[in-house]
Design a protein around this motif. Structure first.
Motif, mmCIF file in Angstrom:
data_model
loop_
_atom_site.group_PDB
_atom_site.id
_atom_site.type_symbol
_atom_site.label_atom_id
_atom_site.label_comp_id
_atom_site.label_asym_id
_atom_site.label_seq_id
_atom_site.Cartn_x
_atom_site.Cartn_y
_atom_site.Cartn_z
ATOM 1 N N GLU A 337 0.893 -1.143 -0.050
ATOM 2 C CA GLU A 337 -0.111 -0.056 0.048
ATOM 3 C C GLU A 337 0.776 1.260 -0.164
ATOM 4 O O GLU A 337 0.530 2.197 -0.700
ATOM 5 C CB GLU A 337 -0.951 -0.032 1.409
ATOM 6 N N ILE A 338 2.109 1.364 1.010
ATOM 7 C CA ILE A 338 2.872 2.324 0.826
ATOM 8 C C ILE A 338 3.266 2.544 -0.706
ATOM 9 O O ILE A 338 3.483 3.682 -1.184
ATOM 10 C CB ILE A 338 3.932 2.258 1.761
ATOM 11 N N ILE A 339 4.067 1.624 -1.286
ATOM 12 C CA ILE A 339 4.528 1.780 -2.541
ATOM 13 C C ILE A 339 3.520 2.331 -3.572
ATOM 14 O O ILE A 339 3.773 2.950 -4.357
ATOM 15 C CB ILE A 339 5.294 0.324 -3.050
ATOM 16 N N ASN A 340 2.234 1.755 -3.469
ATOM 17 C CA ASN A 340 1.344 2.339 -4.239
ATOM 18 C C ASN A 340 0.876 3.747 -4.227
ATOM 19 O O ASN A 340 0.580 4.458 -4.928
ATOM 20 C CB ASN A 340 -0.042 1.431 -4.201
ATOM 21 N N SER A 341 0.998 4.091 -2.856
ATOM 22 C CA SER A 341 0.819 5.640 -2.617
ATOM 23 C C SER A 341 1.825 6.536 -3.284
ATOM 24 O O SER A 341 1.488 7.540 -3.479
ATOM 25 C CB SER A 341 0.607 5.847 -1.054
ATOM 26 N N TYR A 342 2.867 6.099 -3.147
ATOM 27 C CA TYR A 342 4.117 6.824 -4.086
ATOM 28 C C TYR A 342 3.650 7.269 -5.530
ATOM 29 O O TYR A 342 4.064 8.175 -5.893
ATOM 30 C CB TYR A 342 5.457 6.125 -3.854
ATOM 31 N N GLN A 343 3.038 6.251 -5.970
ATOM 32 C CA GLN A 343 2.731 6.450 -7.447
ATOM 33 C C GLN A 343 1.753 7.714 -7.619
ATOM 34 O O GLN A 343 1.581 8.143 -8.756
ATOM 35 C CB GLN A 343 1.769 5.263 -8.173
ATOM 36 N N ALA A 344 1.120 7.969 -6.726
ATOM 37 C CA ALA A 344 0.121 9.157 -6.735
ATOM 38 C C ALA A 344 0.706 10.623 -6.424
ATOM 39 O O ALA A 344 0.034 11.382 -6.735
ATOM 40 C CB ALA A 344 -1.253 8.886 -5.851
ATOM 41 N N LEU A 345 1.761 10.475 -6.077
ATOM 42 C CA LEU A 345 2.565 11.733 -5.618
ATOM 43 C C LEU A 345 3.131 12.547 -6.776
ATOM 44 O O LEU A 345 3.333 11.993 -8.140
ATOM 45 C CB LEU A 345 3.651 11.430 -4.766
#
Length: 345
Positions: A337-345
């Motif tokens: 989930e953290i890795i996926n959240s970086y994609q949205a930055l």
């Protein structure tokens, strides 16, 4: 003063396997730790084998690296997540402060978890410097130009580190963000008043009661207070950090091979002055000859500094705590989930 040999030196390795010289250094009583760089990394299995071999020779050493995220991240492939710069997390504060805090905490946890699953004690983070748009070497390594935002995001980041079993190392005290010269290539001289520098101290004052475990001082001269760079200054390390701010954790010097440290003298003189000023451990990197000179000087009692039971206790607290295995970490829903959240930055 005591000439007693005490573990204070952190040195680096030349390659991806240990040389005979390095194996001897690992068991030298003057050595307290090893710092790893990108040149020591081929893939995760090789890194784990290297760490395991170091531990088999001397299980008590601190093993550390610079794993801040962004530009300064020594391991960023073969399972190690490419983490965004802390300045990008700071930018999220302007959109959603609560989300930025969660992201900072999760990032601390992720960076620490990946290192701890590989046997490494310290990631030498977070950066507490103010990004004023002046210092090229800091830039987006810092969370923000606002010390209050830095304090809140760094506190969350530290919480994440602790959750994963890693101690925090705040740098670069009292602040590298107010001057443009890079201390890797020259001596920055910050001529601001003490009143102006107080803004840089705010994160340290805030975090001393929120889990800040260690500090790394800057090779920056703050001429209003001391002609010595901060890492060699009793004023900054003793009067301000210890007495005024009340910090009782470990102090690691920045690398004594850096250009910003050379004004103090040769490598032996730099080592002695850093220890006398209040550093608990000294880092000597990227120069094997300098490492050998420091070891020989310590061995012969040519570097004088006060023996301190507190030093040993402080450094002992820097060891990593229990951690997840790599297999457990890879399958962790939180990590995905953290890795996926970086994609949205």
């Amino acid at each position: 003063m005591s000439d007693c040999l005490e573990g204070v030196l952190v040195f680096d390795l030349e390659g991806q396997t240990l040389s005979d010289r390095e194996k001897c250094l690992l068991i030298h009583p003057a050595v307290v730790g090893v710092i790893l760089f990108s040149r020591n990394f081929q893939n995760r299995n090789q890194l784990v084998d290297l760490v395991d071999e170091i531990r088999s020779i001397n299980a008590g050493l601190l093993i550390m690296t610079d794993q801040e995220g962004g530009r300064v991240q020594r391991f960023r492939s073969d399972g190690f997540t490419r983490v965004p710069a802390m300045g990008i997390i700071g930018e999220q504060w302007n959109k959603d402060p609560h989300q930025a805090v969660y992201l900072a905490r999760d990032t601390g946890w992720l960076l620490a978890s990946e290192l701890r699953a590989s046997g490494i004690d310290l990631g030498l983070s977070p950066i507490l410097d103010l990004d004023r748009g002046i210092s090229r070497v800091i830039g987006d390594r810092g969370f923000s130009a606002d010390p209050e935002i830095i304090s809140k995001l760094a506190a969350a980041f530290i919480s994440g580190l602790h959750e994963a079993g890693m101690a925090s190392v705040g740098k670069h005290f009292p602040g590298h963000g107010g001057i443009g010269v890079d201390s890797h290539i020259g001596l920055p001289v910050d001529r601001r008043s003490l009143e102006d520098i107080e803004e840089d101290l705010m994160p340290y004052r805030s975090l001393v009661s929120k889990g800040l475990d260690a500090v790394m001082p800057a090779h920056v001269c703050f001429s209003v207070a001391d002609e010595q760079p901060a890492g060699f200054s009793e004023y900054w390390l003793q009067n301000v950090l210890r007495e005024d701010i009340g910090f009782d954790g470990a102090i690691f010097s920045d690398c004594l091979s850096m250009a910003g440290a050379r004004v103090v003298g040769n490598i032996v003189q730099r080592s002695e002055k850093a220890l006398l000023a209040g550093c608990d451990a000294i880092l000597v990197c990227n120069n094997p000859e300098s490492v050998d000179q420091v070891v020989n000087a310590l061995e012969k009692g040519a570097i004088h500094f006060p023996e301190s039971p507190l030093r040993r206790k402080r450094l002992e607290k820097m060891r990593g705590a229990s951690s997840q295995s790599w297999k457990e970490l890879e399958s962790s829903t939180r990590r995905v989930e953290i890795i996926n959240s970086y994609q949205a930055l």
